[in-house]
Design an enzyme around this catalytic site. Sequence first.
Site, PDB file in Angstrom:
ATOM      1  N   GLY A 151      -8.849   6.218   2.690  1.00  0.00           N
ATOM      2  CA  GLY A 151      -9.470   7.023   3.736  1.00  0.00           C
ATOM      3  C   GLY A 151     -10.851   6.505   4.056  1.00  0.00           C
ATOM      4  N   GLY A 152     -10.991   5.171   4.153  1.00  0.00           N
ATOM      5  CA  GLY A 152     -12.311   4.573   4.337  1.00  0.00           C
ATOM      6  C   GLY A 152     -12.857   4.648   5.747  1.00  0.00           C
TER       7      GLY A 152
ATOM      8  N   ASP B 236       0.823  -1.198   0.000  1.00  0.00           N
ATOM      9  CA  ASP B 236       0.000   0.000   0.000  1.00  0.00           C
ATOM     10  C   ASP B 236       0.862   1.255   0.000  1.00  0.00           C
ATOM     11  OD1 ASP B 236      -2.380   1.512   0.216  1.00  0.00           O
ATOM     12  OD2 ASP B 236      -2.225   1.570   2.395  1.00  0.00           O
TER      13      ASP B 236
ATOM     14  N   ASN C  43      -9.842   0.726   1.657  1.00  0.00           N
ATOM     15  CA  ASN C  43      -8.788   0.675   2.663  1.00  0.00           C
ATOM     16  C   ASN C  43      -9.352   1.067   4.027  1.00  0.00           C
ATOM     17  OD1 ASN C  43      -7.279   0.332   0.312  1.00  0.00           O
ATOM     18  ND2 ASN C  43      -5.584   1.582   1.060  1.00  0.00           N
TER      19      ASN C  43
ATOM     20  N   GLU D  38      -2.798   5.761  -8.037  1.00  0.00           N
ATOM     21  CA  GLU D  38      -3.689   6.805  -7.515  1.00  0.00           C
ATOM     22  C   GLU D  38      -3.611   8.047  -8.378  1.00  0.00           C
ATOM     23  OE1 GLU D  38      -4.434   9.414  -3.414  1.00  0.00           O
ATOM     24  OE2 GLU D  38      -3.554   7.415  -3.294  1.00  0.00           O
TER      25      GLU D  38
END
Length: 295
Positions: free
Chosen positions: A213-214, A81, A234, A133
Site C-alpha cells: 500500500g505504498g 506478489d 510496493n 505477510e
Amino acid sequence: MLVNLRDICAIAEQNNMAIASFNTPSLEAVRAAIDAAEKTGYPVILSHAEGHDPFAPLNVIGPAMVALAERSSALVCVHLDHCEHLSYMRRALEIGFTGAMFDGSFTPYEENVANSQRAADMCAAFDAGLECELGSMGSREAGARDEGGTAEESGAVYTDPVQAEEFINSTGLDILACSFGTVHGIYKGEPHLNFDVLTDIRKRVNTPLVMHGGSGVSDEDYHKAINAGIRKINYYTYGVKFAGDAVRSLIAEREAQSSDAIVYWHDMTVAAYERLVDDFTNVVTVFANGAQPLA
C-alpha cells in the site's frame, strides 16, 4: 541482470534504501520499470500479483518479465506478489521467478504459519527468496479491493511485533510484509503511519521489512519508513492512474483537434509507457533514500 529477492534486499540493507517493487501487468509497465532502473542505476523489482491474472495471465507476462530482466544492465528481481495458492506459486517459480510472496494474512495465525512454511520449502527448492505477510491492511490485494479509505476505516490489523518475531523464526521467510497504517488502492485523506511497529520489530529481528500500500505516502514518510527498516516498497495504484490520465489527455487533445479524430491503440500505449517511465524514475529515486546509484 536477474537477481534473487534475498540478494536485492541485502543490497537495500547495506545502503539503507528501499527497492521499488512495481506490479507490471502489461508490457508497457515492464519496460517502464526496467528503463527507470537502467536510467537511475538503482535496482528494481518486477512483480506480478495473482489477482492480476485475469488481465495479465502468468504464463504470458511471466516469461516476458524474466527474459527482459535477464537482458537488463540493471539489477532486477522478478517477484510473485500476493499469492494465496501454492500451486500458483510453483508455476511462477518454474517460469523463473526469483522471489515470491505467500499471503496468508487473511487466515488464522496457525494456518498462516503452516502454509508459509510450505512456501518456504518450495522457494528453497528453486533458490528463490520468500516474502510473507503478518497483519492486515483491510483491503485485499488478491481478492475484492477496497479502493481507498484509511487504515482505520478499512479494518486494518497492525502487525504485533512480538508475534512477528515468532512468525519470522517459525516460517523461514526472508522478508516480512507488515501492517503499520498503509492501505491498498487510492488513499483518502492523509496516511497516519505507526513507525513504532517497524522499530519494535527490527529491535527483535534483523529482517528486511516490506511496505504494501505504498501509494499516496509522502516522500518524508517514505524516508522515515526506510530509516525504520523498510527495504521493499510496493507501488502500483498511482502509477497506473497516472498512465490512465495520460491516455485520457491524449484522447481529449485529439478530439479537440477534430471531432472524428482517430486514436490508435499504439498511440495510447506510448502515452502510458512514457508517463510510467517518468513516474517510476521518480519513485526509485525517492526510495533510494539518498544512496548512490549502484550501476
